[in-house]
Structure formats: structure tokens, C-alpha cells
Motif scaffolding. Structure first.
Motif, PDB file in Angstrom:
ATOM      1  N   HIS A 125       0.768  -0.990  -0.119  1.00 39.46           N
ATOM      2  CA  HIS A 125       0.039  -0.068   0.060  1.00 39.46           C
ATOM      3  C   HIS A 125       0.819   1.229   0.073  1.00 39.46           C
ATOM      4  O   HIS A 125       2.162   1.023   0.419  1.00 39.46           O
ATOM      5  N   TYR A 126       0.425   2.440  -0.398  1.00 43.85           N
ATOM      6  CA  TYR A 126       1.170   3.691  -0.659  1.00 43.85           C
ATOM      7  C   TYR A 126       1.690   4.066   0.803  1.00 43.85           C
ATOM      8  O   TYR A 126       3.022   4.556   0.832  1.00 43.85           O
ATOM      9  N   LEU A 127       1.195   3.764   1.806  1.00 45.32           N
ATOM     10  CA  LEU A 127       1.548   4.181   3.202  1.00 45.32           C
ATOM     11  C   LEU A 127       2.767   3.276   3.529  1.00 45.32           C
ATOM     12  O   LEU A 127       3.545   3.660   4.170  1.00 45.32           O
ATOM     13  N   ILE A 137       1.080  18.125   2.422  1.00 45.52           N
ATOM     14  CA  ILE A 137      -0.160  18.903   1.859  1.00 45.52           C
ATOM     15  C   ILE A 137      -1.473  17.861   1.861  1.00 45.52           C
ATOM     16  O   ILE A 137      -1.461  17.101   1.034  1.00 45.52           O
ATOM     17  N   GLY A 138      -2.153  18.005   2.851  1.00 43.18           N
ATOM     18  CA  GLY A 138      -3.480  17.119   3.200  1.00 43.18           C
ATOM     19  C   GLY A 138      -3.161  16.274   4.015  1.00 43.18           C
ATOM     20  O   GLY A 138      -2.401  15.181   3.732  1.00 43.18           O
ATOM     21  N   VAL A 139      -3.661  16.479   5.386  1.00 49.06           N
ATOM     22  CA  VAL A 139      -3.178  15.412   6.330  1.00 49.06           C
ATOM     23  C   VAL A 139      -4.314  14.785   6.890  1.00 49.06           C
ATOM     24  O   VAL A 139      -4.027  13.629   7.377  1.00 49.06           O
ATOM     25  N   ILE A 158      -0.231  20.491   6.482  1.00 47.19           N
ATOM     26  CA  ILE A 158      -1.114  21.706   5.958  1.00 47.19           C
ATOM     27  C   ILE A 158      -2.290  21.066   5.607  1.00 47.19           C
ATOM     28  O   ILE A 158      -2.475  20.256   4.636  1.00 47.19           O
ATOM     29  N   ASP A 159      -3.545  21.550   6.241  1.00 50.48           N
ATOM     30  CA  ASP A 159      -4.684  21.048   5.908  1.00 50.48           C
ATOM     31  C   ASP A 159      -5.668  22.077   6.412  1.00 50.48           C
ATOM     32  O   ASP A 159      -5.654  22.368   7.646  1.00 50.48           O
ATOM     33  N   PRO A 160      -6.617  22.720   5.620  1.00 49.29           N
ATOM     34  CA  PRO A 160      -7.613  23.602   6.255  1.00 49.29           C
ATOM     35  C   PRO A 160      -8.521  22.976   7.141  1.00 49.29           C
ATOM     36  O   PRO A 160      -9.135  23.418   7.902  1.00 49.29           O
ATOM     37  N   ILE A 177       2.330  15.469  -1.614  1.00 53.38           N
ATOM     38  CA  ILE A 177       1.260  16.302  -2.053  1.00 53.38           C
ATOM     39  C   ILE A 177       0.015  15.406  -1.941  1.00 53.38           C
ATOM     40  O   ILE A 177      -0.126  14.237  -2.896  1.00 53.38           O
ATOM     41  N   ASP A 178      -0.915  15.715  -1.039  1.00 52.33           N
ATOM     42  CA  ASP A 178      -2.176  14.684  -0.889  1.00 52.33           C
ATOM     43  C   ASP A 178      -3.319  15.563  -0.453  1.00 52.33           C
ATOM     44  O   ASP A 178      -4.157  15.014   0.338  1.00 52.33           O
ATOM     45  N   GLY A 179      -3.205  16.899  -0.948  1.00 47.59           N
ATOM     46  CA  GLY A 179      -4.539  17.749  -0.484  1.00 47.59           C
ATOM     47  C   GLY A 179      -5.641  17.880  -1.417  1.00 47.59           C
ATOM     48  O   GLY A 179      -6.493  16.799  -1.679  1.00 47.59           O
TER      49      GLY A 179
HETATM   50  C1  LIG Z   1      -6.592  12.410   1.109  1.00 47.66           C
HETATM   51  S1  LIG Z   1      -6.792  13.409   2.394  1.00 47.66           S
HETATM   52  C2  LIG Z   1      -5.169  13.282   2.952  1.00 47.66           C
HETATM   53  C3  LIG Z   1      -4.801  11.760   3.631  1.00 47.66           C
HETATM   54  C4  LIG Z   1      -3.431  11.808   4.319  1.00 47.66           C
HETATM   55  N1  LIG Z   1      -2.470  12.325   3.387  1.00 47.66           N
HETATM   56  C5  LIG Z   1      -3.089  10.300   4.479  1.00 47.66           C
HETATM   57  O1  LIG Z   1      -2.530   9.693   3.621  1.00 47.66           O
HETATM   58  O2  LIG Z   1      -3.280   9.749   5.518  1.00 47.66           O
HETATM   59  C6  LIG Z   1      -6.866  14.813   1.699  1.00 47.66           C
HETATM   60  C7  LIG Z   1      -6.821  16.051   2.721  1.00 47.66           C
HETATM   61  O3  LIG Z   1      -6.639  17.129   1.950  1.00 47.66           O
HETATM   62  C8  LIG Z   1      -7.271  18.189   2.610  1.00 47.66           C
HETATM   63  N2  LIG Z   1      -7.282  19.314   1.695  1.00 47.66           N
HETATM   64  C9  LIG Z   1      -8.174  19.732   0.939  1.00 47.66           C
HETATM   65  N3  LIG Z   1      -8.041  20.861   0.206  1.00 47.66           N
HETATM   66  C10 LIG Z   1      -6.916  21.317   0.659  1.00 47.66           C
HETATM   67  C11 LIG Z   1      -6.197  22.277   0.526  1.00 47.66           C
HETATM   68  N4  LIG Z   1      -6.081  23.316  -0.609  1.00 47.66           N
HETATM   69  N5  LIG Z   1      -4.760  22.631   0.934  1.00 47.66           N
HETATM   70  C12 LIG Z   1      -4.335  21.572   1.816  1.00 47.66           C
HETATM   71  N6  LIG Z   1      -5.123  20.450   2.184  1.00 47.66           N
HETATM   72  C13 LIG Z   1      -6.146  20.269   1.546  1.00 47.66           C
HETATM   73  C14 LIG Z   1      -8.547  17.705   2.969  1.00 47.66           C
HETATM   74  O4  LIG Z   1      -9.027  18.411   4.077  1.00 47.66           O
HETATM   75  C15 LIG Z   1      -8.158  16.296   3.475  1.00 47.66           C
HETATM   76  O5  LIG Z   1      -7.931  16.125   4.757  1.00 47.66           O
END
Ligand SMILES: C[S@@+](CC[C@H](N)C(=O)[O-])C[C@H]1O[C@@H](n2cnc3c(N)ncnc32)[C@H](O)[C@@H]1O
Length: 695
Positions: free
Chosen positions: A478-480, A498-500, A518-520, A562-564
Motif C-alpha cells: 500500500h502507498y503508506l 499537504i493534506g493531512v 498543512i490542511d484546512p 502532495i495529498d491535498g
Molecule cells: C486524502 S486526504 C489526506 C490523507 C493523508 N495524507 C493520508 O495519507 O493519511 C486529503 C486531505 O486534503 C485536505 N485538503 C483539501 N483541500 C486542501 C488544500 N487546498 N490544501 C491543503 N489540504 C487540503 C482535505 O481536508 C483532506 O483532509
């Protein structure tokens, strides 16, 4: 409970049995395993029993003669949860069974020794067995049953006692060895292999095995279990050849390799077609009988065929063909009548009478076959019931039993229950999903995909179906897991994500690495460690309002993820913003770049499983940043891009942002479809290779 039984069938092995028992006991002691050594004696009269007992084995007497009978008796009497079996002639290393135990502990229901990988010592195996018998039979086994086994007849094997009991093995002779592997493969078991060394046996008398007799018995057994290869494939070939040649010769004589083929050849070609059809029907009879007798597992496609091919339909089809033949014969008779019942040119008339007669015979055969099939279907045990008031109850019971077995890790048995449930409740997504997942877990990806297809038709848009298909497509880590390896190998000083979301990936980062998320809308599932910090804002906002280098204590970004927001232009901006803070040795990882299908690769999120259109970013980088090294590692669910050779001074993407967005937003998903691996630089999910990418 006893963990292991080391089982040896024995018939007059006085010279070696004591040594084998001592080695096996020594192994159990050395490995600290709670186990027993069991001798299944098959009527020895040379004192083997006493010698075995004296060496510390438990001995049972199996009255029915034969290798299979002795083993079956031993399996029935074994106390161990797992069994390792091997001959008592001192040809196997009973003191080196660690590999078998390790695989059994990993949950493999069957672990096969492989003498060709472990080594066959001089004089241990006759050349005929080594270079012809064993390789050929193993090849046939692999071909017919897709058994992933390199040494089908290795006598040293380990297995789960209950799982093997559930196979209901029936043969009493040497074929037992084949039956075990064939039935295990047909049931979709995961089979592991362990290299094993074969030593010359220590008995000083000829072995019980007889080359040609036993070789033929094994081959015969393999063929009998595969109506497909014994009847169907030769039948289809003959039918196709016969029909093609008869049709060609109907119009004109044919010249082939200097020979002129005419009506005589047509007669043989029609006979071949008839024989071919008969073989195909035989394949069906054999399959149905074997299924009803429980020798082969039920095959949904055969069940479907039987429901379509009712007695009445078979009779109608046969009658129609026979009537065609009859009318055709009538036309030929008419010609004869026209000629005043005088002599006719056989080269003209036979062109009609041969195919006409073949059609009549073929039609009659189909009618008879329809009768025979319906008789065979009557012999079906009728369990489980396919409809009626009982079927709902049985389906419920089977589902509950499958669920319990899955929980207990008895996956092969669970699959049998779920497959039957899925037949009884073909429109129930819950049953189909369980069947699909367990089929995947036992290593039957094709079957799992078949269930996924059925799931899509009864419950379109189910996230679980996509997730499973994604796992089947890539398999591997898995990717993790791959990220954890990357972190461990690269040991970055700094990490930016990015995207937590819940923090699953961020939490992989161990001190002393400084990790920034970083995650809103972070939804952290627990406290973070001291080296991990999350900024609750969008990435655009973060880069506009903060100085990343300062947040990293003046260090550059060594590794970023990058996963946001999973829309292309967001991912592009994230990439551009991060690259500025990288060095030439940094790495940027991008999640979800290798989409599963059009629906989940769209810009709008419609449901849980969604990779968005991040894939567009890969196309863009490949086209306009050839200086980058880009690979998408085939990790489930939808790939992990590894981007290297970054250039913090590159301005191109920033300066042409608008134009690039326009260009790539116009690319349709269809662009990927003809060669997705090539267009997205798919890279094997193989850690040694991934490691090499990281410099
Ligand atoms: C797929 S999840 C991340 C999963 C995490 N990286 C993991 O593998 O466990 C995507 C996240 O991106 C966040 N997100 C959405 N838009 C964003 C933005 N513009 N900048 C940063 N994060 C963002 C969402 O709130 C969400 O929590």
C-alpha cells in the motif's frame, strides 16, 4: 493445542525410520515447537514400528494399503494444527523444517517443498524422473490447474490439518500427492514453496515408486480432473477444423501441400467435426458429474449454461439441426429422382449428402445429450437449494458461517461459503462483496474481478468495489507502507505534507525529522508527536502567508508529500510552491496520480473513492519539465508518484500557469486509455527498484 505433527507414512523402512524420527524430534526440540512425530505404518513386517516407537514416535497402524491411504490415516489421527509430511526413507531433511514452519505460521494452508530449487543430490533421483517425469508432470499440473508449484510431487509438504480434511481427498495410492495439490489449486488456496534438498534414500533396496506405472497413474489422474484439457480443447479444435474443411470442400476441391482434397476428405472432415462435437459434450458431462460428486468445485459459468440449456431447448436445437440435414438429403433425393434414379456423379451428389448426413447425426446426438444432461442434473445432491423457501435460510446460515471463518482466518473455507451464498443471493451486494474480497485474499484475483463485475451491475458506484479493484490491479504494498520505507531510507531532515486528514501519513514521520502538515480541515485521530506540527489552512493560504523555510528552521524541504485538494490546478500550485524550497536532492511524492477509471478520475468528487484529476499534473510535468525524473509507483489504491531531480530555480511552471491549466484541463480521460502505463510512467512496486530511484 499441539502446533505441529510431523507425519511419515511407513512400509518396511527399518533401515531409516529410526533416524528420521530422531531428526524430526530433534527439530521440534531445537525450534521449541509443541509437536509430535507420527508414523502411519502401512503393514511393515521388518520391525519398523518398534524402531519408530523406540525413537520416540507415536505409531498408528493403517490397515488399508497404499501411500494415500497411509497418509489419510495419519492426517485423521494427527493432533497437530499443522502437519508436515515426508517419506521415512531418510531422503528429506527432517531436521531442517524451519522454512515450512515459518510459511505455515504466515497462514499458508499448503507449503510445498521444491527439490529443484533446493537441490537433488547425486543418486537421489533417477535421471528419468529428474529430467522427464517430474518436470513434465509439474508442467501439466501448472497448465491444467494453474497450480503455482514447481515440484508437484515433492513428498515433503506442510499443510493446515483442517483445511486438508475439508478437501475430502479420496485416492489411496500415489496419486494422493497430485490430488492434494490439484484440489488445493482448484479451491484457490495460497500455496507457498520452500527449497528442499533431496538426499539418496538410506534403505539399500528398491523404492516403492515404479517409474512408468506411477508416472502414468499421476498423468491419468491430472487429466481426469481436467475435462477441459481432456475433452473440451481437443473437441473444439476438431470441431473447428472439421467444419472449416467441410465448408471449404462443399464449394470446390482444395489443393493443400500438393495434395488435392475432395469428397473423400470431406467425409473424414465431417467425421472429425462430429467427433469434436461429441468431445465437447463429453466435457460437459464430465464436468457436471464431477461437480455433482463433489470432485470439482461448482463453476458459475457451467451452472448458467445448464440453466440456459434446458432439456426442451436442447431437444429443439437438435431437432432443428436434424431436420436441416433431412431436408438437405431430400433435396439430394430430388436430384436423383430428376435423373430417373440412374447413376449420379458422386463428386456432385456427395457434396450434399455428406454434410446432410452429418447434420442429421449431429442433431440426434444433441437431442440424446440433452436427455443425458438432464439425467445427470437429477443426480445433483440439490444442496444448497437454489430457490424456494429453504434457500433464504441456507443463504443466511452460509453467510454467517463464511463470516465466522473469515474472522478465524480460514479464508479458503470462507470463500466456499460466500461463493455459494452469492449464487443463492445473486443480487445481494453484501454477499458479492464478501465473495470478491475473500477471493482476492486467497489469491484468486480473476475470480475476485468476476465478483466485482457482478457487484457493479447490482450496486453501481460502491466505493468498496473500486477499492478492491484498485488493490487487485496493483497488489503489492500500500502507498503508506511504501512511504514508511521511503522515510526510513531517506531519513529526511524535513518533511512537508499537504493534506493531512487524520494524520495517518504524517504520523509515519519519526523524530528527528521535522514534519509539517498543512490542511484546512485536519481531522487528527489523536495527538501528534513533538516533531510533527499541523497548520490548519489551505496550502495556497499557507504559502501566501508564511515562510516555509523559516518554519523549517532555515532548512530546505528534503521530502514532500502532495495529498491535498485532488484537482489538477491545486496539485500543480502545490508542486510549484514546494519545489521552490527543495534542493536537487529532494523528493516530492504525489498521491493518487494513477486513476482507476473515468468516474473516479473526474474533477468533481461524487463519492468516497476519488482520485480526482491529479493525473493531469503528471502529463504536464512530463511534457514541460523533461528535466524532472518522474515515476508512478504501482501502489494500491491509485499510485504514488516519485518526482526527483527538482530544480528550485525553475520558473517555467509559475510563469505559464494560466496557459498550462487551460491546455491540460482540455485533455480528456480517453487520452490515457490506450496506454496508461506508458503515458503516466508506471513503475514497479518493488522496493529494491524504488530505493534506486531515491538516489
Ligand atoms: C486524502 S486526504 C489526506 C490523507 C493523508 N495524507 C493520508 O495519507 O493519511 C486529503 C486531505 O486534503 C485536505 N485538503 C483539501 N483541500 C486542501 C488544500 N487546498 N490544501 C491543503 N489540504 C487540503 C482535505 O481536508 C483532506 O483532509
Amino acid at each position: 493445542m499441539t502446533e505441529l505433527t510431523i507425519l511419515m507414512p511407513c512400509l518396511n523402512e527399518a533401515a531409516t525410520v529410526g533416524r528420521c524420527v530422531a531428526k524430526a524430534r530433534g527439530f521440534l526440540q531445537r525450534a521449541g515447537i509443541d509437536g509430535e512425530v507420527l508414523i502411519a505404518d502401512n503393514g511393515s513386517d521388518d520391525g519398523s514400528r518398534m524402531l519408530a516407537e523406540r525413537a520416540g514416535a507415536r505409531v498408528i497402524e493403517v490397515a488399508e494399503r497404499g501411500y494415500g491411504a497411509a497418509l489419510a490415516g495419519g492426517i485423521a489421527a494427527a493432533r497437530g494444527r499443522s502437519i508436515i509430511m515426508g517419506d521415512a526413507d531418510d531422503s528429506y531433511d527432517f531436521d531442517r523444517l524451519d522454512g515450512f514452519v515459518a510459511k505455515l505460521r504466515e497462514g499458508y494452508p499448503l507449503v510445498m517443498g521444491n527439490r529443484f530449487r533446493g537441490g537433488v543430490q547425486k543418486g537421489a533421483m533417477p535421471l528419468l524422473h529428474r529430467y522427464l517425469g517430474n518436470p513434465v508432470l509439474s508442467f501439466v499440473g501448472r497448465l491444467l490447474f494453474r497450480a503455482k508449484v514447481g515440484d508437484l510431487h515433492c513428498g515433503l509438504r506442510g499443510f493446515d490439518r483442517e483445511a486438508v480434511r475439508s478437501l475430502h481427498l479420496r485416492t489411496t495410492g500415489m496419486e494422493f500427492a497430485s490430488e492434494l495439490v490439484v484440489k488445493a489449486s482448484l479451491a484457490g488456496w495460497r500455496i507457498a514453496e520452500v527449497p528442499t534438498t533431496l538426499h539418496p534414500d538410506g534403505r539399500g533396496r528398491p523404492p516403492h515408486l515404479r517409474t512408468w506405472r506411477d508416472g502414468w497413474r499421476h498423468l491419468r489422474f491430472l487429466l481426469l480432473f481436467s475435462p477441459r484439457w481432456l475433452f473440451l480443447y481437443p473437441g473444439l479444435a476438431l470441431l473447428a477444423l472439421g467444419v472449416a474443411l467441410t465448408t471449404a470442400l462443399y464449394f470446390t476441391p482444395v489443393h493443400f501441400l500438393g495434395a488435392g482434397l475432395d469428397i473423400h476428405s470431406m467425409l473424414y472432415a465431417s467425421a472429425a467435426a462430429l467427433l469434436g462435437m461429441q468431445l465437447c459434450l463429453f466435457a460437459l458431462f464430465a464436468r457436471v458429474s464431477a461437480q455433482n460428486a463433489g470432485l470439482l468445485p461448482r463453476q458459475p459459468s457451467v451452472d448458467r449454461l445448464l440453466t440456459t440449456l434446458t432439456l426442451e431447448r436442447g431437444l429443439l436445437l437438435g431437432l432443428a439441426l436434424a431436420l436441416c440435414g433431412l431436408f438437405w438429403s431430400g433435396a439430394a433425393f430430388w436430384q436423383w429422382r430428376e435423373a430417373g434414379f440412374g447413376a449420379l456423379d458422386p463428386r456432385v451428389v456427395m457434396r450434399d449428402t455428406i454434410p446432410a448426413a452429418a447434420l442429421m447425426v449431429g442433431g440426434m446426438e444433441i437431442m440424446l445429450a440433452a436427455f443425458l444432461l438432464s439425467i445427470l442434473s437429477l443426480q445433483d445432491s440439490g444442496w444448497p437449494p437454489r430457490s424456494g423457501p429453504d434457500s433464504a435460510r441456507v443463504a443466511g446460515e452460509l453467510f454467517a458461517s463464511g463470516t465466522a471463518k473469515r474472522k478465524a482466518g480460514r479464508l479458503t473455507e470462507a470463500l466456499a461459503d460466500f461463493s455459494q451464498t452469492a449464487e443463492l443471493r445473486p443480487h445481494d451486494p453484501g454477499c458479492l462483496l464478501q465473495a470478491a474480497e475473500v477471493a482476492y485474499l486467497v489469491g484468486k484475483p480473476q475470480l475476485a474481478l468476476e465478483y466485482c463485475g457482478r457487484l457493479r451491475s447490482v450496486a453501481p458506484g460502491l466505493d468498496a468495489t473500486d477499492m478492491l479493484e484498485a488493490h487487485i490491479r496493483f497488489g503489492g504494498e500500500h502507498y503508506l507502507q511504501v512511504m514508511a520505507r521511503i522515510l526510513d531510507a531517506v531519513k529526511p531532515r524535513t518533511y512537508v505534507e499537504i493534506g493531512v486528514e487524520q494524520g495517518t501519513s504524517l504520523r509515519l514521520v519519526q523524530a528527528p525529522t521535522l514534519a509539517i502538515g498543512i490542511d484546512p480541515e485536519p481531522k487528527l485521530a489523536g495527538a501528534l508527536a513533538a516533531n510533527q506540527k499541523v497548520f490548519a489552512q489551505t496550502s495556497d493560504d499557507f504559502f501566501a502567508t508564511r515562510d516555509l523555510r523559516a518554519e523549517l528552521g532555515g532548512l530546505p524541504v528534503d521530502l514532500a508529500f502532495i495529498d491535498g485538494m485532488h484537482q489538477f490546478e491545486f496539485a500543480l500550485r502545490d508542486f510549484v510552491n514546494l519545489e521552490r524550497f527543495c534542493t536537487r536532492d529532494s523528493t516530492i511524492l504525489i498521491d493518487d496520480c494513477y486513476p482507476l477509471n473515468r468516474e473516479t478520475a473526474e474533477r468533481e468528487r461524487r463519492r468516497g473513492f476519488w482520485s480526482g484529476d491529479v493525473w493531469r499534473l503528471i502529463l504536464l510535468l512530463k511534457k514541460y519539465r523533461p528535466d524532472l525524473a518522474i515515476h508512478i509507483v504501482a501502489t494500491p489504491p491509485t499510485g504514488l508518484a516519485v518526482v526527483r531531480r527538482l530544480d528550485p530555480d525553475s520558473r517555467f511552471l509559475r510563469e505559464h500557469h494560466e496557459r498550462l491549466c487551460r491546455e491540460f484541463l482540455a485533455v480528456d480521460y480517453a487520452f490515457l486509455e490506450d496506454d496508461m502505463p506508458g503515458k503516466l510512467n508506471l513503475f514497479p512496486n518493488d522496493w529494491a527498484k524504488i530505493r534506486a530511484l531515491l538516489g
